[in-house]
Design a protein around this motif. Sequence first.
Motif: not given
Length: 818
Positions: A576-604
């Motif tokens: 499937g697709v990883v979305i955020n807050q019910g919507k496709k991640m996009s620059k214009s919606l500002g709902n992107g989730v940054n993988l690098g930041a997630q890995l920093e915060e929670f680990g791989v």
Amino acid sequence: QVGYDVHAVEAKWLPVWERLDPFRADDASPREKRYALTMFPYPSGDLHMGHAEVTALHDVIARYWWLRGYEVLNPMGWDSFGLPAENAAIRNNEHPATYTYANIETQAASFKRYAVAFDWSRRLHTSDPEYYRWTQWLFLKFRERGLAYRKDSPVNWCPNDQTVLANEQVVDGRCERCGAEVTKRELNQWYFKITEYAQELLDDLDALAPTWPDRVVTAQRNWIGRSEGAHVTFTVRTESGDRDLEVYTTRPDTLYGATFMVVAADAPLAAELVTEAQRPAYEAYLAETRKASDIDRLSTDRPKTGVDLGVTAINPVNGEEIAVWASDYVLADYGTGAIMAVPAHDQRDLDFAKAMGLPVRRVVDTGEPNPEETYQATTGDGVYVNSGPLDGLTDKVAGIRTIIERLESEGRGSGAVNFRLRDWLLSRQRYWGCPIPVIHCETCGEVAVPEDQLPVELPELRGADLKPKGVSPLAAAEDWVNVDCPQCGGPAKRDSDTMDTFVDSSWYFLRYCSPHDDTQAFDPEQVNAWMPCDIYVGGVEHAVLHLLYARFFTKVLADMGLLDFREPFAAQLNQGVVINQGKKMSKSLGNGVNLGAQLEEFGVDAVRLTLVFAGPPEDNIDWADVSPAGSLRFLQRAWRLSGDVTSTPGVSAEKGDVALRRVTHRTVHDAAELVESKRFNVMVARVMELVNATRKAIDSGCGPADPAVREAAEAVAVLLSLVAPYTAEEMWDRLGHEPSVARTTWPVVDETLLVEDSVTAVVQVKGKVRARLEVSPDISEADLEAAALADDAVQRALDGATVRKVIVRAPKLVNIVV
Ligand code: ANZ
Ligand code: ZN
């Protein structure tokens, strides 16, 4: 006990794995081979959540296969030619190679940290000359077989990217890449003759259907678009005499209802038929047509437009003389590019008839209101009317057969099969792609570059303007483009187009089997040993293009005698697709989730676990609904078990707590089935339950010294290694084992511990209770007797005495009399 420091654990194991290289696939291994393929990425930017998801899912399978004793080929590479790199390079004013290879290094480092079980020794980049040399070789082989050819034809043109697009790259009339409205252009282009394989590509889907996602099989079937009908020949009275006009129809049985004909406005035929009086009107209309996309043209809600060509045609069954029009709702490159219009039974024809005031004649009475009056076409079955010999008949199949027989006997038509599938347009007028290894000589014409002169390398063109101009930037590279003809030695020019990147990706899975072979594209022996791929994991956006092209290549190469299989991918999984807050991640919606930041915060591991645990692999994941923090807490709980175990490695679990052992063995058993049926999220849930059961056993059950606790903790480590490799490795280490847990073996399941409900059987020797056995409620008398006599405590109580009699009351009691 110190806490669980994810980042320290990552830093600890990464170099160890680098050294151990645990996932290098050995061609010579005696183990059974498995090939786990995941779609290779474009090197645009760093990895994102989508990459994280697909590889996390894919890795469960690859790692599972290793543990189950297979030799697993799990390679990774980059689809590194193409427009994204070229456009980014233009934007950033640098060379596409610089951008491409820098991104590849970034992504490779991220993949390594993300701990995907890839065999890095097989890494490839399609933009390396070592690779594209063989792409060129394959092109030449296809050309030798008549499967690569050039033709002039109207092509989809993106005015923004200034390049030709394949039909597949036109989405809703717009360029797939940049969104600009696509127009048409006449160009001399290279094509692959995929249509020659249309029937086989369709037929072989049946065998794939059980192991391929339904939506992919359906999309391919529709794309190939086979229909059955007839070719019907009309006679057209033109100003220069009579000529034949052939149409393709799926409803030859409605031939008596054909009240006019329509030729595609942009088909050369239309220009040939039109009368001098109508020519100006026709030319004006043609100019309009060129602006419309195929999708718009076929749309039923679009107002119908057209122009009368001024000529008439004779219907072969009733001799009727009908008008011939040109319109954009008929496509030039489908069927014959001309149709017989049956307005009563085809809505688009009816709309056109209404717009142009053309006659309508009902030939099938379906019982619905007459379309001649309602302008609602009826398409169902009914009684034939106004149809000569068919009148009164109700059987459509018989109607079709009757008309075809009649046409055949009169030489005016025949039964025919038609495909929607078009030949694959592969020329691109861009720089960053695989050069087409052909030279154009004024004397000899089209000449193949001799094989020993491959690769035709891309010239560097440092500092050149790569902005799209409608011709390839290569055409302007004088030193490169001007060559001596390999045949006559005279002045000649290289073909300056480059190949569609889908050519590069149509055979990369073959190259992985012998990636460093510089004598051939692939080693057939290795390919036949590893392939077909046992699983192909990737996005459903490739349901048609890439998968169809890869299948086509495989079939051609099989026909060349190089492959002993005709389908490249035995099974497939679309994540499937990883979305955020019910919507496709996009620059214009500002709902992107940054993988690098997630890995920093929670680990791989926590990120991977979250992605796998979120739901069935095919479902979309809403990042707003999942909890990487929760995943991390679970990993900590699992990790803590490994520090609590006090028994030594290698201790037999047989004497351990039976209740816990049951949970462990049941979990391991079910986990295998769950992985094989791709229910990875349920597998994770079961491991969580096992962790809880083990914790309970340590704290309030049998205690940390019980060997069943070790057995459970070790099982947790092995199962977790499919999803959370760092935590699993660290647990394995703390449990006293050598790395890597990923290359240990899957725990052996003791079937006797899988019995759902058990009862306690009491064993008496000389009237005294000497043992209690956990047995199945439906154990046989003989099995219970044997189990009782084999028990250590019973043997000790017997102390060598001769057994006189055994009274068995299964499943509760055994009484041994001596
Ligand atoms: C007469 C007719 C009567 C049709 C009727 C349909 C219904 P598929 O199934 O997709 O192959 N057609 C043929 N060539 C075309 C072209 N180049 N552009 C647009 N339409 C074209 O569809 C085949 C049908 O699509 C053909 O059968 C033709 O219309 C139309 F009651 O012919 B039929
Ligand atoms: Zn020549």
